[in-house]
Motif scaffolding. Structure first.
Motif, mmCIF file in Angstrom:
data_model
loop_
_atom_site.group_PDB
_atom_site.id
_atom_site.type_symbol
_atom_site.label_atom_id
_atom_site.label_comp_id
_atom_site.label_asym_id
_atom_site.label_seq_id
_atom_site.Cartn_x
_atom_site.Cartn_y
_atom_site.Cartn_z
ATOM 1 N N GLY A 29 9.369 -1.620 15.509
ATOM 2 C CA GLY A 29 10.318 -0.725 16.172
ATOM 3 C C GLY A 29 10.237 -0.702 17.678
ATOM 4 O O GLY A 29 10.700 0.248 18.298
ATOM 5 N N ASN A 30 9.631 -1.732 18.274
ATOM 6 C CA ASN A 30 9.609 -1.853 19.723
ATOM 7 C C ASN A 30 9.020 -0.599 20.372
ATOM 8 O O ASN A 30 9.676 0.102 21.135
ATOM 9 C CB ASN A 30 11.019 -2.149 20.255
ATOM 10 C CG ASN A 30 11.002 -2.609 21.700
ATOM 11 O OD1 ASN A 30 9.973 -3.045 22.188
ATOM 12 N ND2 ASN A 30 12.135 -2.512 22.374
ATOM 13 N N ASN A 31 7.758 -0.309 20.030
ATOM 14 C CA ASN A 31 7.039 0.863 20.541
ATOM 15 C C ASN A 31 7.685 2.190 20.148
ATOM 16 O O ASN A 31 7.611 3.161 20.878
ATOM 17 C CB ASN A 31 6.883 0.798 22.072
ATOM 18 C CG ASN A 31 6.001 -0.340 22.499
ATOM 19 O OD1 ASN A 31 5.008 -0.635 21.835
ATOM 20 N ND2 ASN A 31 6.361 -0.989 23.583
ATOM 21 N N ARG A 32 8.326 2.213 19.008
ATOM 22 C CA ARG A 32 8.976 3.436 18.533
ATOM 23 C C ARG A 32 8.076 4.137 17.543
ATOM 24 O O ARG A 32 7.360 3.506 16.781
ATOM 25 C CB ARG A 32 10.309 3.096 17.838
ATOM 26 C CG ARG A 32 11.432 2.805 18.780
ATOM 27 C CD ARG A 32 12.158 4.058 19.233
ATOM 28 N NE ARG A 32 12.671 4.794 18.089
ATOM 29 C CZ ARG A 32 12.335 6.059 17.796
ATOM 30 N NH1 ARG A 32 11.490 6.717 18.521
ATOM 31 N NH2 ARG A 32 12.849 6.661 16.748
ATOM 32 N N GLN A 33 8.127 5.461 17.576
ATOM 33 C CA GLN A 33 7.435 6.241 16.573
ATOM 34 C C GLN A 33 8.216 7.523 16.294
ATOM 35 O O GLN A 33 9.032 7.939 17.101
ATOM 36 C CB GLN A 33 6.004 6.578 16.988
ATOM 37 C CG GLN A 33 5.850 7.615 18.054
ATOM 38 C CD GLN A 33 5.609 7.039 19.419
ATOM 39 O OE1 GLN A 33 5.426 5.848 19.580
ATOM 40 N NE2 GLN A 33 5.646 7.881 20.424
ATOM 41 N N MET A 34 7.931 8.100 15.150
ATOM 42 C CA MET A 34 8.490 9.394 14.790
ATOM 43 C C MET A 34 7.483 10.443 15.248
ATOM 44 O O MET A 34 6.281 10.263 15.075
ATOM 45 C CB MET A 34 8.690 9.468 13.274
ATOM 46 C CG MET A 34 9.642 8.425 12.751
ATOM 47 S SD MET A 34 9.689 8.439 10.930
ATOM 48 C CE MET A 34 10.831 7.091 10.652
ATOM 49 N N ASP A 35 7.973 11.537 15.791
ATOM 50 C CA ASP A 35 7.055 12.575 16.266
ATOM 51 C C ASP A 35 6.199 13.105 15.119
ATOM 52 O O ASP A 35 4.988 13.256 15.258
ATOM 53 C CB ASP A 35 7.812 13.747 16.896
ATOM 54 C CG ASP A 35 8.426 13.397 18.240
ATOM 55 O OD1 ASP A 35 8.137 12.307 18.776
ATOM 56 O OD2 ASP A 35 9.209 14.215 18.752
ATOM 57 N N LEU A 36 6.847 13.406 13.978
ATOM 58 C CA LEU A 36 6.116 14.035 12.891
ATOM 59 C C LEU A 36 6.835 13.843 11.562
ATOM 60 O O LEU A 36 8.049 14.036 11.471
ATOM 61 C CB LEU A 36 5.995 15.545 13.172
ATOM 62 C CG LEU A 36 5.276 16.404 12.138
ATOM 63 C CD1 LEU A 36 3.794 16.054 12.075
ATOM 64 C CD2 LEU A 36 5.457 17.883 12.470
ATOM 65 N N LEU A 37 6.075 13.458 10.550
ATOM 66 C CA LEU A 37 6.536 13.541 9.171
ATOM 67 C C LEU A 37 5.695 14.635 8.524
ATOM 68 O O LEU A 37 4.479 14.718 8.772
ATOM 69 C CB LEU A 37 6.358 12.219 8.427
ATOM 70 C CG LEU A 37 7.245 11.057 8.857
ATOM 71 C CD1 LEU A 37 6.939 9.813 8.020
ATOM 72 C CD2 LEU A 37 8.721 11.405 8.761
ATOM 73 N N ALA A 38 6.334 15.475 7.728
ATOM 74 C CA ALA A 38 5.605 16.571 7.086
ATOM 75 C C ALA A 38 6.121 16.745 5.667
ATOM 76 O O ALA A 38 7.266 16.384 5.362
ATOM 77 C CB ALA A 38 5.788 17.864 7.886
ATOM 78 N N TRP A 39 5.253 17.292 4.823
ATOM 79 C CA TRP A 39 5.636 17.526 3.430
ATOM 80 C C TRP A 39 5.037 18.838 2.964
ATOM 81 O O TRP A 39 3.853 19.102 3.170
ATOM 82 C CB TRP A 39 5.137 16.383 2.541
ATOM 83 C CG TRP A 39 5.589 16.497 1.124
ATOM 84 C CD1 TRP A 39 6.842 16.296 0.647
ATOM 85 C CD2 TRP A 39 4.790 16.840 -0.009
ATOM 86 N NE1 TRP A 39 6.884 16.485 -0.713
ATOM 87 C CE2 TRP A 39 5.626 16.828 -1.146
ATOM 88 C CE3 TRP A 39 3.437 17.148 -0.171
ATOM 89 C CZ2 TRP A 39 5.158 17.121 -2.416
ATOM 90 C CZ3 TRP A 39 2.976 17.444 -1.444
ATOM 91 C CH2 TRP A 39 3.849 17.416 -2.554
#
Length: 197
Positions: A29-39
């Protein structure tokens, strides 16, 4: 994670009782990230949380031009490269960057069709976008309105964490900091009601 993102992650853990995975890298993802995944084990709800916490209500890119939240969502929730971001582009299901986002959800067994998209901002009234416009944006991308949530950092997250903490020695730096503020508030009240002679 920046400070606001750490506070948001603590809110989901301690106030919503979620299991959390911060800074989720998007492979390729070209230095991409999601801030937070939560469950949430209790409600069986999966969340993708992105934060744009700017008290001025403005988020600027490197060229110092203001970007609307809808354009920011293109990158944060759909993986659209920043140079291609517009508010109106609807990524095709086979868009390579969007596919990377979907594969990341699948890696954590999150069903994209039932995943709640959460945007955390300082306060929505600071932005030139309405709740209805945000709902319309996501509905155009086949996300049902009940799977969209907007949270005020100022009015929901900070008060909830303040209420959740006492003065215990928390291992979590965020909660420890909030516990210091809570204790200071209590001591300040006591000192003002019992002034020194």
């Amino acid at each position: 994670m920046n400070t606001a993102e750490r506070i948001v992650e603590s809110y989901f853990r301690y106030c919503r009782h979620c299991l959390t995975i911060p800074d989720v890298k998007i492979p390729g993802g070209n230095n991409r990230q999601m801030d937070l995944l939560a469950w949430s084990p209790k409600t069986k709800t999966a969340y993708h949380v992105e934060s744009t916490v700017v008290p001025s209500g403005r988020h600027f890119n490197k060229s110092k031009s203001w970007k609307s939240p809808l354009a920011i969502f293109q990158n944060k929730f759909y993986g659209q490269r920043k140079e291609h971001q517009t508010e109106t582009s609807v990524p095709a299901q086979d868009d390579p960057d969007f596919q990377k986002v979907l594969k990341t959800y699948a890696k954590y067994s999150f069903d994209a069709s039932n995943l709640k998209r959460v945007w955390v901002c300082w306060h929505l009234s600071d932005y030139e976008v309405t709740h209805d416009e945000i709902i319309t944006y996501f509905e155009a991308r086949e996300v049902r309105k009940e799977l969209v949530e907007i949270i005020s950092f100022r009015d929901e997250i900070i008060p909830a964490l303040e209420k959740a903490v006492g003065t215990s020695n928390y291992e979590d730096d965020v909660l420890r900091t909030f516990s210091f503020f809570a204790e200071r508030g209590k001591q300040a009240l006591t000192a003002s009601s019992h002034p020194r002679a």
